[in-house]
Design a protein around this motif. Structure first.
Motif, PDB file in Angstrom:
ATOM      1  N   VAL A 234      26.135   5.036 -19.126  1.00 26.99           N
ATOM      2  CA  VAL A 234      25.722   6.131 -18.241  1.00 26.99           C
ATOM      3  C   VAL A 234      26.849   6.546 -17.304  1.00 26.99           C
ATOM      4  N   ASN A 235      27.746   5.625 -16.959  1.00 27.45           N
ATOM      5  CA  ASN A 235      28.915   6.011 -16.160  1.00 27.45           C
ATOM      6  C   ASN A 235      29.767   7.031 -16.918  1.00 27.45           C
TER       7      ASN A 235
ATOM      8  N   PHE B 292      19.987  10.531 -11.459  1.00 18.57           N
ATOM      9  CA  PHE B 292      19.547  10.672 -12.848  1.00 18.57           C
ATOM     10  C   PHE B 292      19.937   9.450 -13.664  1.00 18.57           C
ATOM     11  N   TYR B 293      21.218   9.094 -13.634  1.00 19.01           N
ATOM     12  CA  TYR B 293      21.690   7.998 -14.478  1.00 19.01           C
ATOM     13  C   TYR B 293      21.412   6.630 -13.862  1.00 19.01           C
ATOM     14  N   GLY B 294      21.358   6.553 -12.531  1.00 21.60           N
ATOM     15  CA  GLY B 294      20.966   5.291 -11.908  1.00 21.60           C
ATOM     16  C   GLY B 294      19.529   4.930 -12.249  1.00 21.60           C
ATOM     17  N   GLU B 295      18.660   5.940 -12.264  1.00 20.81           N
ATOM     18  CA  GLU B 295      17.269   5.689 -12.638  1.00 20.81           C
ATOM     19  C   GLU B 295      17.164   5.334 -14.119  1.00 20.81           C
ATOM     20  N   ARG B 296      18.083   5.841 -14.924  1.00 22.80           N
ATOM     21  CA  ARG B 296      18.102   5.447 -16.345  1.00 22.80           C
ATOM     22  C   ARG B 296      18.363   3.951 -16.458  1.00 22.80           C
ATOM     23  N   ALA B 297      19.252   3.421 -15.614  1.00 18.81           N
ATOM     24  CA  ALA B 297      19.501   1.980 -15.597  1.00 18.81           C
ATOM     25  C   ALA B 297      18.284   1.224 -15.070  1.00 18.81           C
ATOM     26  N   VAL B 298      17.604   1.802 -14.086  1.00 13.58           N
ATOM     27  CA  VAL B 298      16.384   1.186 -13.558  1.00 13.58           C
ATOM     28  C   VAL B 298      15.341   1.033 -14.659  1.00 13.58           C
ATOM     29  N   LEU B 299      15.165   2.043 -15.478  1.00 10.62           N
ATOM     30  CA  LEU B 299      14.164   1.971 -16.541  1.00 10.62           C
ATOM     31  C   LEU B 299      14.549   0.927 -17.588  1.00 10.62           C
ATOM     32  N   THR B 300      15.850   0.808 -17.867  1.00  8.31           N
ATOM     33  CA  THR B 300      16.313  -0.249 -18.768  1.00  8.31           C
ATOM     34  C   THR B 300      15.979  -1.625 -18.191  1.00  8.31           C
ATOM     35  N   ALA B 301      16.221  -1.801 -16.892  1.00  9.10           N
ATOM     36  CA  ALA B 301      15.899  -3.075 -16.236  1.00  9.10           C
ATOM     37  C   ALA B 301      14.403  -3.351 -16.294  1.00  9.10           C
ATOM     38  N   THR B 302      13.599  -2.317 -16.121  1.00  9.03           N
ATOM     39  CA  THR B 302      12.142  -2.464 -16.194  1.00  9.03           C
ATOM     40  C   THR B 302      11.717  -2.989 -17.557  1.00  9.03           C
ATOM     41  N   LEU B 303      12.332  -2.456 -18.606  1.00 11.10           N
ATOM     42  CA  LEU B 303      12.003  -2.900 -19.959  1.00 11.10           C
ATOM     43  C   LEU B 303      12.438  -4.342 -20.207  1.00 11.10           C
ATOM     44  N   ARG B 304      13.384  -4.828 -19.413  1.00  7.70           N
ATOM     45  CA  ARG B 304      13.817  -6.227 -19.525  1.00  7.70           C
ATOM     46  C   ARG B 304      12.978  -7.150 -18.640  1.00  7.70           C
ATOM     47  N   GLY B 305      11.940  -6.608 -17.999  1.00  4.32           N
ATOM     48  CA  GLY B 305      11.063  -7.418 -17.159  1.00  4.32           C
ATOM     49  C   GLY B 305      11.581  -7.640 -15.756  1.00  4.32           C
ATOM     50  N   LEU B 306      12.596  -6.871 -15.341  1.00  4.82           N
ATOM     51  CA  LEU B 306      13.171  -7.020 -14.010  1.00  4.82           C
ATOM     52  C   LEU B 306      12.542  -6.034 -13.025  1.00  4.82           C
TER      53      LEU B 306
END
Length: 260
Positions: free
Chosen positions: A40-41, A91-105
């Motif tokens: 995303v960077n 936009f892209y920071g929240e994309r990382a947040v959603l990835t973390a959510t899917l990892r249970g974080l």
């Protein structure tokens, strides 16, 4: 990178987490998160970084009880004095947040509940960049129980964990007739944006639909006194795009969304 349906699932269960377990983020998960940030960077022209095991960044917030056991963060770094870059960071920071959510974080966007100067010591920041915000990240408190919670239960927790503005408030620039005429993808996009985090939970972004050219637009509410409106604009645009199913945004306040 996660598939589209997985991202919708992440939106449906993501909540802002203030209490964390002390267990560290494992190496494999950290590697996956760093790979997401690298991607995303590149897309966003940003320099977001994963910073692990630095509880001193959150000493005051942890001691006051505002946070519990916060020790890790995504440092949201980008070009200086650039509102569009701040929007891309949302936009892209929240994309990382959603990835973390899917990892249970668990995650939490922060602008004030941290020691920015202490965080900056652990970041790579060039003279042309600045540290915008932070995203706390880690295992939610009692995370073993969390990981065994059903998807339906997590969806209900997301639905009830905070108050939210109504669909009508999120489409304040539209008449009832215009709302009725808007396509299903527009409503789905707005409903996904209604679940997006925002500074102080003020939800300062609204959406409109233009029948003439089949486009949507996102607007910063001029009455909002939110201190990070462009960051919130980027976050809301990402949620809308995922909810709508397919399409692209133009950056900026009033930027148009072209549905595909």
């Amino acid at each position: 990178m996660a598939e589209h349906t997985q991202l919708i699932d992440a939106i449906n269960i993501r909540t802002s987490v203030r209490a964390y377990d002390k267990d560290p983020i494992d190496e494999d998960t950290a590697r996956q998160l760093s790979m997401t940030l690298d991607a995303v960077n590149m897309l966003g022209g940003l320099n977001m970084q994963l910073i692990l095991n630095q509880p001193a960044v959150f000493t005051a917030a942890n001691e006051s009880g505002h946070l519990t056991n916060a020790a890790n963060l995504i440092a949201v770094v980008g070009p200086k004095d650039d509102p569009e870059a701040r929007e891309r960071a949302g936009f892209y920071g929240e994309r990382a947040v959603l990835t973390a959510t899917l990892r249970g974080l668990g995650t939490l966007w922060v602008g004030g509940s941290w020691d920015r100067a202490e965080a900056a010591k652990h970041c790579r920041i060039t003279k042309s960049e600045e540290l915008y915000l932070g995203i706390v990240i880690g295992h939610p408190e009692h995370h073993l129980t969390y990981t065994s919670t059903s998807y339906a239960e997590l969806v209900e927790r997301q639905r009830t964990h905070r108050p939210t503005k109504s669909y009508e408030q999120f489409t304040a620039g539209m008449t009832d007739e215009e709302r009725t005429a808007a396509p299903d993808w527009f409503r789905a996009g707005v409903e996904a944006a209604m679940k997006a985090p925002s500074g102080m939970n003020r939800q300062p972004i609204t959406f409109t639909y233009n029948t003439a050219d089949d486009t949507a637009a996102a607007h910063i509410d001029p009455a909002s006194d939110n201190g990070v409106p462009f960051n919130d604009l980027g976050i809301a645009k990402l949620h809308f795009q995922i909810g709508a199913g397919a399409g692209d945004w133009a950056w900026g306040d009033g930027g148009l969304f072209l549905h595909k």
